[in-house]
Structures are given as C-alpha cells and as structure tokens.
Design a protein around this motif. Structure first.
Motif, short mmCIF file in Angstrom:
data_model
loop_
_atom_site.label_atom_id
_atom_site.label_comp_id
_atom_site.label_asym_id
_atom_site.label_seq_id
_atom_site.Cartn_x
_atom_site.Cartn_y
_atom_site.Cartn_z
N GLY A 54 -5.04 22.71 43.58
CA GLY A 54 -4.44 21.40 43.47
C GLY A 54 -3.44 21.19 42.34
N ALA A 55 -3.10 22.24 41.62
CA ALA A 55 -2.12 22.08 40.54
C ALA A 55 -0.74 21.82 41.13
CB ALA A 55 -2.10 23.32 39.66
N LYS A 56 0.05 21.08 40.41
CA LYS A 56 1.43 20.76 40.83
C LYS A 56 2.39 21.74 40.15
CE LYS A 56 0.03 17.16 43.11
NZ LYS A 56 -0.43 17.43 44.42
N ASN A 57 3.56 21.93 40.79
CA ASN A 57 4.50 22.93 40.30
C ASN A 57 4.87 22.82 38.82
OD1 ASN A 57 4.66 24.62 42.49
ND2 ASN A 57 6.43 23.60 43.39
N PRO A 58 5.19 21.64 38.28
CA PRO A 58 5.55 21.60 36.85
C PRO A 58 4.44 22.17 35.95
CG PRO A 58 6.20 19.56 37.89
CD PRO A 58 5.38 20.33 38.91
N GLU A 59 3.19 21.83 36.27
CA GLU A 59 2.05 22.35 35.52
C GLU A 59 1.89 23.86 35.76
OE1 GLU A 59 -2.83 22.10 35.79
OE2 GLU A 59 -1.64 20.60 36.84
N THR A 79 12.67 31.29 32.92
CA THR A 79 12.87 29.86 33.01
C THR A 79 12.14 29.34 34.24
OG1 THR A 79 14.84 30.04 34.39
CG2 THR A 79 15.17 30.07 31.98
N GLU A 80 12.00 28.02 34.32
CA GLU A 80 11.38 27.43 35.51
C GLU A 80 12.17 27.81 36.76
OE1 GLU A 80 10.52 23.08 37.45
OE2 GLU A 80 10.13 23.31 35.29
N ARG A 81 13.48 27.83 36.65
CA ARG A 81 14.32 28.19 37.80
C ARG A 81 14.04 29.63 38.25
NH1 ARG A 81 20.48 29.54 38.33
NH2 ARG A 81 20.75 29.14 40.55
N GLN A 82 13.92 30.54 37.29
CA GLN A 82 13.62 31.93 37.64
C GLN A 82 12.24 32.05 38.29
OE1 GLN A 82 14.41 33.30 33.62
NE2 GLN A 82 16.01 34.69 34.40
N LEU A 83 11.27 31.31 37.79
CA LEU A 83 9.94 31.32 38.41
C LEU A 83 10.01 30.80 39.84
CD1 LEU A 83 7.83 30.01 35.40
CD2 LEU A 83 7.79 32.32 36.35
#
Length: 89
Positions: A54-59, A79-83
């Motif tokens: 249930g975790a959300k992407n930002p977390e 970076t978040e974009r690379q992930l």
C-alpha cells in the motif's frame, strides 16, 4: 561461471554457527547472490514489494533511494525520475 565461496570464510561461518561446511557454503552463496543483484532488479523488486503493502510512489522512491545508499557496495545516487524510468521504462 559458477561461484565458489572462499574456503576460509566457509570454515569461519561453520565454526561460529555450528552449521556444516555445506550449509555454511550455501549461506555464503546466498549472501553473495543477494548483494550481487543489479540495481535495476533491486529497484523493480522493492517497488513491487512496497506497492503490495500500500505504499505510494513518493514514499517508495524516497525509501528506495535510502536503501540504495545503504547497500554494501552503494549504488549511484538515482533521482526520482531515474527510479521511475527503471520501473516503468
């Protein structure tokens, strides 16, 4: 190419844990395989696992970035974009 664990390490693990030499060798092989997982596979596996609970992407992205930094051989900082690109292409 097959991996052959260091006999001294296997002997030390066996002596300190009471495992047989074969069991200690298997433990060493499992640990090496765990740490040899490519960054891309680690990111995809952890994302899927955390999403399941249930975790959300930002977390998720913040947590994966922290976990990558703590690996025995730290992965490059992503970076978040690379992930996102590793997960979704």
């Amino acid at each position: 190419m097959t991996f052959s664990p260091d006999p001294d390490l296997v002997a030390r693990i066996a002596a300190s844990t009471g495992l047989s030499a074969a069991e200690a060798a298997r433990v060493v092989e499992d640990v090496v395989a765990f740490h040899a997982e490519p960054v891309e596979e680690f990111v995809r596996r952890r994302h899927a696992h955390l999403k399941t609970y249930g975790a959300k992407n930002p977390e998720i992205f913040a947590r994966i970035a922290e976990e990558l930094a703590d690996r025995v051989v730290a992965a490059p900082e992503l970076t978040e974009r690379q992930l996102r690109r590793l997960i979704y292409g």
